[in-house]
Design an enzyme around this catalytic site. Structure first.
Site, short mmCIF file in Angstrom:
data_model
loop_
_atom_site.label_atom_id
_atom_site.label_comp_id
_atom_site.label_asym_id
_atom_site.label_seq_id
_atom_site.Cartn_x
_atom_site.Cartn_y
_atom_site.Cartn_z
N ARG A 201 0.86 -1.18 0.00
CA ARG A 201 0.00 0.00 0.00
C ARG A 201 0.90 1.24 0.00
NH1 ARG A 201 -1.87 -3.53 3.98
NH2 ARG A 201 -3.95 -4.39 3.62
N TYR B 15 -9.57 -11.00 -6.77
CA TYR B 15 -8.67 -11.04 -7.91
C TYR B 15 -8.88 -12.27 -8.78
CZ TYR B 15 -6.45 -7.28 -5.38
OH TYR B 15 -6.22 -6.10 -4.71
N LYS C 14 -2.06 -2.57 7.85
CA LYS C 14 -3.18 -2.09 8.65
C LYS C 14 -3.07 -2.61 10.08
CE LYS C 14 -6.43 -1.58 4.81
NZ LYS C 14 -7.75 -1.94 4.26
N HIS D 71 -3.67 -9.35 3.63
CA HIS D 71 -5.11 -9.43 3.88
C HIS D 71 -5.39 -10.35 5.06
CE1 HIS D 71 -6.22 -8.32 -0.57
NE2 HIS D 71 -5.99 -7.26 0.18
N HIS E 39 -2.74 2.26 -5.70
CA HIS E 39 -3.55 1.05 -5.47
C HIS E 39 -3.73 0.23 -6.75
CE1 HIS E 39 -5.10 -0.28 -1.67
NE2 HIS E 39 -6.17 -0.78 -2.23
N ARG F 35 -0.98 -2.10 -6.86
CA ARG F 35 -1.23 -3.20 -5.91
C ARG F 35 -2.18 -4.22 -6.53
NH1 ARG F 35 -1.30 -4.60 -0.34
NH2 ARG F 35 -3.34 -5.12 0.54
#
Length: 295
Positions: free
Chosen positions: A144, A276, A168, A267, A241, A244
């Protein structure tokens, strides 16, 4: 604190959303505040039951499923941002659903478009070398932009071919680096980074620096990528992004397994990564329809 303004900046810089989409999110959140009879700075205090009552009210008013889904998407996006930036510890919108409305597929660049983008910077200059290294690293790792601008020079291990990213919730993960990214990182660290350091001042330790000797902002990285996208003749909306998304999609296209991609992207839930597979399935369907004699 003006959380809504911070969220709007995040939509632009981190996610690269179009102006109309950003303003739609802003409008829906302001309508949400009005319905709850709270000022915008009190969004941080909203409870799950308030969101449920709001969505239920929209259904009772006869709003279409598409409208309700859009409004809930804005609310969910806002509270995901609040969690990501550590303004909240729990997400009041996490378990709220409005029904399914299909799968939103992320935008990706083709491999030739990626190649054109990576080759756009002039690496004979310190800025160009830094920018080429940043682009190579984004595409090589799927990081990110918020991770890229905070990564430390010491977090890159060129001999062991990995970088430590803080994602995150300040979660740490190790992401492999490819040989091309390593080549540019070596060159940037040896020949480019010192150009940005101020004489007699303490090294800020951040890997990618601006002319003032400080780390780059997310906004600046977004502007740099847009500039090289135009230079490369790419007409699609482009943002950090998108690199990414392209990283994940191209890995799956070339045979990577979903669990490995999930880990590299950081994730928490594999269902987030599964989006994806819709892109790769769509590509396979297109190839099939063009190539099979009895399609």
């Amino acid at each position: 604190m003006d959380y809504l303004s911070l969220f709007m900046e995040y939509l632009q810089v981190e996610l690269g959303l179009a102006e109309n989409t950003r303003f739609s999110y802003q409008r829906d959140l302001r309508i949400f505040c009005k319905a709850l009879k709270i000022p915008e700075d009190k969004l941080v205090q909203v409870q799950r039951i308030q969101i449920i009552n709001y969505i239920t009210g929209l259904k009772l008013q006869g709003r279409t499923a598409a409208t309700i889904a859009r409004k809930l998407a804005a609310i969910k996006a806002f509270y995901r941002f609040m969690i990501t930036e550590n303004y909240l510890q729990s997400d009041p919108a996490e378990a709220v659903e409005a029904g399914t409305k299909g799968v939103h597929l992320p935008k990706v660049l083709t491999e030739p478009e990626i190649q054109a983008l990576l080759e756009a910077p002039d690496i004979s200059t310190a800025e160009g070398l830094r920018d080429r290294t940043m682009l190579e690293m984004l595409y090589a790792t799927g990081m990110r932009v918020s991770e890229l601008v905070t990564v430390k020079a010491a977090s890159v291990n060129l001999d062991m071919r990995y970088v430590i990213a803080f994602g995150k919730g300040s979660k740490e993960r190790i992401v492999p680096l490819g040989s091309v990214a390593i080549t540019y990182l070596r060159k940037y660290l040896a020949e480019g980074r010192n150009h940005f350091l101020k004489e007699n001042e303490k090294d800020p330790e951040t890997l990618f620096l601006g002319l003032g000797g400080q780390g780059l902002t997310r906004q600046r990285v977004w502007e740099i990528i847009k500039q090289y996208g135009r230079q490369a003749g790419i007409t699609k909306m482009i943002s950090p992004h998108v690199l990414r998304h392209s990283f994940a999609t191209h890995l799956l296209d070339n045979g990577a397994d979903l669990r490995s991609v999930q880990e590299m992207l950081g994730h928490a839930d594999i269902s987030t990564t599964q989006i994806y597979t819709h892109l790769t399935n769509k590509r396979l369907r297109s190839v099939y329809e063009k190539a099979h004699p009895r399609k």
